[in-house]
Motif scaffolding. Structure first.
Motif, mmCIF file in Angstrom:
data_model
loop_
_atom_site.group_PDB
_atom_site.id
_atom_site.type_symbol
_atom_site.label_atom_id
_atom_site.label_comp_id
_atom_site.label_asym_id
_atom_site.label_seq_id
_atom_site.Cartn_x
_atom_site.Cartn_y
_atom_site.Cartn_z
ATOM 1 N N GLY A 14 9.875 -5.247 -20.898
ATOM 2 C CA GLY A 14 9.664 -6.317 -19.926
ATOM 3 C C GLY A 14 9.076 -7.573 -20.527
ATOM 4 O O GLY A 14 9.167 -7.812 -21.736
ATOM 5 N N ASP A 15 8.435 -8.369 -19.665
ATOM 6 C CA ASP A 15 7.856 -9.621 -20.138
ATOM 7 C C ASP A 15 6.369 -9.756 -19.799
ATOM 8 O O ASP A 15 5.779 -10.820 -19.972
ATOM 9 C CB ASP A 15 8.636 -10.815 -19.591
ATOM 10 C CG ASP A 15 8.663 -10.874 -18.067
ATOM 11 O OD1 ASP A 15 8.005 -10.033 -17.411
ATOM 12 O OD2 ASP A 15 9.353 -11.748 -17.522
ATOM 13 N N ALA A 16 5.745 -8.678 -19.325
ATOM 14 C CA ALA A 16 4.323 -8.734 -18.984
ATOM 15 C C ALA A 16 3.495 -9.006 -20.237
ATOM 16 O O ALA A 16 3.857 -8.604 -21.346
ATOM 17 C CB ALA A 16 3.867 -7.412 -18.361
ATOM 18 N N ASN A 17 2.369 -9.693 -20.054
ATOM 19 C CA ASN A 17 1.465 -9.986 -21.162
ATOM 20 C C ASN A 17 0.040 -9.992 -20.615
ATOM 21 O O ASN A 17 -0.259 -10.680 -19.649
ATOM 22 C CB ASN A 17 1.794 -11.337 -21.793
ATOM 23 C CG ASN A 17 1.043 -11.553 -23.081
ATOM 24 O OD1 ASN A 17 0.603 -10.620 -23.750
ATOM 25 N ND2 ASN A 17 0.878 -12.810 -23.453
ATOM 26 N N GLY A 18 -0.825 -9.190 -21.224
ATOM 27 C CA GLY A 18 -2.207 -9.112 -20.792
ATOM 28 C C GLY A 18 -2.423 -8.172 -19.614
ATOM 29 O O GLY A 18 -3.477 -8.175 -19.002
ATOM 30 N N ALA A 19 -1.428 -7.352 -19.311
ATOM 31 C CA ALA A 19 -1.477 -6.495 -18.118
ATOM 32 C C ALA A 19 -2.087 -5.133 -18.426
ATOM 33 O O ALA A 19 -1.949 -4.601 -19.528
ATOM 34 C CB ALA A 19 -0.076 -6.299 -17.556
ATOM 35 N N THR A 20 -2.750 -4.586 -17.425
ATOM 36 C CA THR A 20 -3.177 -3.190 -17.416
ATOM 37 C C THR A 20 -2.360 -2.497 -16.345
ATOM 38 O O THR A 20 -2.379 -2.917 -15.186
ATOM 39 C CB THR A 20 -4.670 -3.054 -17.087
ATOM 40 O OG1 THR A 20 -5.433 -3.679 -18.114
ATOM 41 C CG2 THR A 20 -5.083 -1.588 -16.972
ATOM 42 N N VAL A 21 -1.610 -1.476 -16.746
ATOM 43 C CA VAL A 21 -0.754 -0.756 -15.811
ATOM 44 C C VAL A 21 -1.306 0.644 -15.613
ATOM 45 O O VAL A 21 -1.557 1.368 -16.577
ATOM 46 C CB VAL A 21 0.699 -0.680 -16.332
ATOM 47 C CG1 VAL A 21 1.559 0.210 -15.444
ATOM 48 C CG2 VAL A 21 1.291 -2.077 -16.429
ATOM 49 N N ILE A 22 -1.510 1.003 -14.350
ATOM 50 C CA ILE A 22 -1.961 2.347 -13.983
ATOM 51 C C ILE A 22 -0.762 3.049 -13.349
ATOM 52 O O ILE A 22 -0.383 2.742 -12.209
ATOM 53 C CB ILE A 22 -3.151 2.294 -13.004
ATOM 54 C CG1 ILE A 22 -4.318 1.546 -13.648
ATOM 55 C CG2 ILE A 22 -3.561 3.712 -12.589
ATOM 56 C CD1 ILE A 22 -5.464 1.245 -12.702
ATOM 57 N N PRO A 23 -0.104 3.958 -14.094
ATOM 58 C CA PRO A 23 1.105 4.613 -13.566
ATOM 59 C C PRO A 23 0.772 5.485 -12.347
ATOM 60 O O PRO A 23 -0.235 6.178 -12.328
ATOM 61 C CB PRO A 23 1.594 5.484 -14.715
ATOM 62 C CG PRO A 23 0.822 5.053 -15.914
ATOM 63 C CD PRO A 23 -0.437 4.415 -15.428
ATOM 64 N N ARG A 24 1.645 5.464 -11.371
ATOM 65 C CA ARG A 24 1.476 6.290 -10.162
ATOM 66 C C ARG A 24 2.794 6.949 -9.814
ATOM 67 O O ARG A 24 3.811 6.431 -9.855
ATOM 68 C CB ARG A 24 1.021 5.439 -8.983
ATOM 69 C CG ARG A 24 -0.240 4.673 -9.270
ATOM 70 C CD ARG A 24 -1.381 5.211 -8.462
ATOM 71 N NE ARG A 24 -2.532 4.349 -8.619
ATOM 72 C CZ ARG A 24 -3.657 4.742 -9.189
ATOM 73 N NH1 ARG A 24 -3.773 5.950 -9.654
ATOM 74 N NH2 ARG A 24 -4.664 3.921 -9.288
#
Length: 193
Positions: free
Chosen positions: A183-193
């Motif tokens: 993808g193109d996200a930058n600086g993100a914290t992803v919490i998978p659900r």
């Protein structure tokens, strides 16, 4: 893309490598693989960039649950060196060596409620999230950095004799890494659900 997956022999690393494998060239790295690296040994991270790569995914990091009363200064330093400082060193090297548009995806962790023995892990994970947010603002050349912060993995809970429904299936967690790499996200914290 050519993608290095560090920690590729662990549960999450295997799933991430399998998810990325059909669409990309994946270099599987662990402390015991043909290409070896250890977050606790920053010099070993140089080997990851012996050949050009487009992205780096780190699934190698963990901090064991330890009650606060039993923590020693050396354990604190070891966990900081491994999961936090090791991933920071990896990100720094990647920022120097990845091509324009390259991607770094690190591993944090999260729990919905405080858990006995998780204080040091919470410190490390909060530090990683803050580092990723701030480092993203400094990257140039279209480079991106993100962090996946899974909680309990269903399969880990089941292996411990617990209810796997309380966790997130490893396949869902692996998809979060894939989405960040592609993808193109930058600086993100992803919490998978």
């Amino acid at each position: 893309m050519k993608i290095v997956v560090l920690g590729a022999t662990g549960l999450v690393g295997r799933a991430v490598a399998a998810t990325l494998g059909p669409r990309h060239e994946v270099v599987r790295v662990s402390r015991s693989s043909a290409v070896r690296a250890d977050l606790a040994d920053p010099a070993s991270l140089e080997a990851l960039f012996a050949e050009p790569v487009d992205a780096v995914v780190c699934c190698a990091a963990n901090v064991p649950l330890r009650p606060l009363a039993e923590l020693t200064g050396e354990q604190v330093l070891d966990d900081l060196r491994g999961k936090l400082l090791g991933q920071v060193a990896l990100a720094r090297l990647a920022a120097e060596r990845l091509p324009d548009g390259g991607s770094v995806t690190l591993t944090g962790g999260t729990f919905t409620e405080p858990l006995p023995g998780s204080g040091l892990g919470a410190l490390v994970n909060a530090g990683l999230e803050g580092f990723v947010r701030s480092a993203a603002a400094e990257l140039t050349r279209g480079l991106r950095i993100n962090v996946v912060s899974p909680g309990w993995i269903s399969e880990t809970l089941e292996a411990m004799g617990e209810d796997g429904a309380r966790g997130t299936p490893v396949a869902v967690v692996a998809e979060a890494y894939r989405a960040l790499v592609e993808g193109d996200a930058n600086g993100a914290t992803v919490i998978p659900r």
